[in-house]
Motif scaffolding. Sequence first.
Motif, PDB file in Angstrom:
ATOM      1  N   TRP A 280       0.833  -1.214   0.000  1.00 35.08           N
ATOM      2  CA  TRP A 280       0.000   0.000   0.000  1.00 35.08           C
ATOM      3  C   TRP A 280       0.866   1.262   0.000  1.00 35.08           C
ATOM      4  O   TRP A 280       0.559   2.233  -0.689  1.00 35.08           O
ATOM      5  N   ALA A 281       1.939   1.229   0.779  1.00 32.35           N
ATOM      6  CA  ALA A 281       2.817   2.410   0.834  1.00 32.35           C
ATOM      7  C   ALA A 281       3.552   2.592  -0.494  1.00 32.35           C
ATOM      8  O   ALA A 281       3.743   3.727  -0.961  1.00 32.35           O
TER       9      ALA A 281
ATOM     10  N   ASP B 198       9.996  -6.018   5.587  1.00 31.66           N
ATOM     11  CA  ASP B 198      10.382  -5.557   6.919  1.00 31.66           C
ATOM     12  C   ASP B 198      10.399  -4.026   7.025  1.00 31.66           C
ATOM     13  O   ASP B 198      10.508  -3.483   8.140  1.00 31.66           O
ATOM     14  N   ASP B 199      10.259  -3.337   5.886  1.00 36.28           N
ATOM     15  CA  ASP B 199      10.073  -1.880   5.946  1.00 36.28           C
ATOM     16  C   ASP B 199       8.792  -1.535   6.712  1.00 36.28           C
ATOM     17  O   ASP B 199       8.592  -0.389   7.122  1.00 36.28           O
TER      18      ASP B 199
ATOM     19  N   TYR C  70       7.713   5.460   7.779  1.00 32.55           N
ATOM     20  CA  TYR C  70       6.781   6.345   8.475  1.00 32.55           C
ATOM     21  C   TYR C  70       5.336   6.155   7.990  1.00 32.55           C
ATOM     22  O   TYR C  70       4.412   6.068   8.798  1.00 32.55           O
ATOM     23  N   LEU C  71       5.160   6.065   6.665  1.00 31.49           N
ATOM     24  CA  LEU C  71       3.802   5.946   6.122  1.00 31.49           C
ATOM     25  C   LEU C  71       3.163   4.614   6.535  1.00 31.49           C
ATOM     26  O   LEU C  71       1.991   4.573   6.927  1.00 31.49           O
ATOM     27  N   VAL C  72       3.941   3.536   6.472  1.00 28.51           N
ATOM     28  CA  VAL C  72       3.408   2.225   6.869  1.00 28.51           C
ATOM     29  C   VAL C  72       3.004   2.251   8.344  1.00 28.51           C
ATOM     30  O   VAL C  72       1.936   1.760   8.722  1.00 28.51           O
ATOM     31  N   LYS C  73       3.853   2.851   9.168  1.00 30.33           N
ATOM     32  CA  LYS C  73       3.527   2.912  10.600  1.00 30.33           C
ATOM     33  C   LYS C  73       2.261   3.736  10.839  1.00 30.33           C
ATOM     34  O   LYS C  73       1.468   3.421  11.727  1.00 30.33           O
ATOM     35  N   THR C  74       2.074   4.773  10.011  1.00 28.64           N
ATOM     36  CA  THR C  74       0.858   5.580  10.134  1.00 28.64           C
ATOM     37  C   THR C  74      -0.374   4.748   9.759  1.00 28.64           C
ATOM     38  O   THR C  74      -1.403   4.798  10.438  1.00 28.64           O
TER      39      THR C  74
ATOM     40  N   GLU D   1       8.027  -0.901  21.119  1.00 26.08           N
ATOM     41  CA  GLU D   1       7.975   0.226  22.063  1.00 26.08           C
ATOM     42  C   GLU D   1       7.031   1.315  21.558  1.00 26.08           C
ATOM     43  O   GLU D   1       6.177   1.812  22.295  1.00 26.08           O
ATOM     44  N   GLU D   2       7.196   1.652  20.289  1.00 28.49           N
ATOM     45  CA  GLU D   2       6.365   2.730  19.724  1.00 28.49           C
ATOM     46  C   GLU D   2       4.880   2.337  19.715  1.00 28.49           C
ATOM     47  O   GLU D   2       4.012   3.118  20.124  1.00 28.49           O
TER      48      GLU D   2
END
Length: 298
Positions: A142-143, A154-155, A160-164, A216-217
Motif C-alpha cells: 500500500w505504501a 520488513d520496511d 513512516y507511512l506504513v507505521k501511520t 515500544e512505539e
Amino acid sequence: MANKQLVCALLWVLALIGSIIEHGEAASDFVKADGTSFAVNGESFYPNGFNAYWLMSKGSKPSEMDKVSRALCQAPSYGMTVVRTWAFKDGGYRPLQSSPGVYNEDMFKGLDFVISEAKKYGLRLILSMVNNFKGKRQYVEWAKQRGENLTSEDDFYTNYLVKTFYKNHVKTILLRNNTKTGVVYKDDPSIMAWELINEGRCKSDLSGRTMQAWIEEMAGYVKAIDSEHLLEVGLEGFFGGLDQDQEAIQYDSFASSRNVGSDFISNNQIHGIDFATIHLYPNLWIPHADDATQLSFF
Ligand SMILES: *[C@@H]1O[C@H](CO)[C@@H](O)[C@H](O)[C@H]1NC(C)=O
Ligand SMILES: *[C@@H]1O[C@H](CO)[C@@H](O)[C@H](O)[C@H]1NC(C)=O
C-alpha cells in the motif's frame, strides 16, 4: 445438531441468570495482570482457550454466522475461557480493510457479532491487529502504491507511512462502536487483550533492535488510547537478538536456534506489554516423534 443448539440456548439462559445474580451483567470487569497471574476484580482468572482465526469471516456471512455461535457456545463446556482471533484482514478476498483506512462494513459487523457472541457465552477475546505473513507485505505494498521507495516487507517496522497506516488501523479497531452491543471496543471488558502482531518477525535485522523499537512505539500508541485492556506482542517465544541471553537459551533446546529478529526477553520487558506468549508447534519441530514425545514437549 438441533439438540446441541437447544442445550446451548438453555445454558446461555442459565449463564445469563447466573451472571445477573452475581454481577448484574456479563463480564463487567477487565482482566488484569496480577504478578504472574491474571485476575478479574481481585479474583484469579485462568485463561484456557483456543485459536479460531476464522470467526470474523464466518460471522460476516448470514449463511455461516451460526458456526461462530456454535463454537463460542460449546467452548465453555470444555472449560474454555478465552478465544484468540483476528481483528484484521488486509486486502485480498473479502477484506476488513480494503485499502488504508477504508473498511468493509459487512466484515466489521462480523467482528461486532463475534464479540457480542463471546460476551453472551462468558468468553473473553484476544484480538490480533495484523499478521506477520500476509499483512506486513500488504501494508508495504500500500505504501509503495503511494510512492514510497520500499524494497523489503520488513520496511513495515520502520517506514513512516506504513507505521501511520498501522496506527490508523489500531485506532479504528479500538474506537469501533459495536453495532450489536453499543459498546466501544476499547471499553469492552469481554475483550481480554490486544495483540500487536501475530508471530512478528524481522529477519532483515537479527540484532532485534528494529522489532524492539517498533514494539515500544506501538505499545505506547495502544496504551495512550486504551489504558484498560491488557496488551501482548503476539510472539512465538524465540530468544534472539545480538544481546540474547545465553543462560536462557540453554533451557530451550529447539527454538533457540530460531533467531528471527524478535527477542522474547527484551520484547516482553517493554513498558506497556502486560504478558508474554509462546506458540508451540511440536508437530512441525519434531515431526517424526510419536504423540507421547510431542506431547511431552509441552
Ligand atoms: C530506492 O531505494 C534504493 C535502496 O535504498 C536506492 O538504491 C534507489 O536509488 C531508490 N530509488 C529511488 C527512485 O529513490
Ligand atoms: C455507541 O452506540 C450506541 C448505540 O447506538 C450509543 O448509544 C452510544 O452512545 C455509542 N457510543 C459512543 C461512544 O458513541
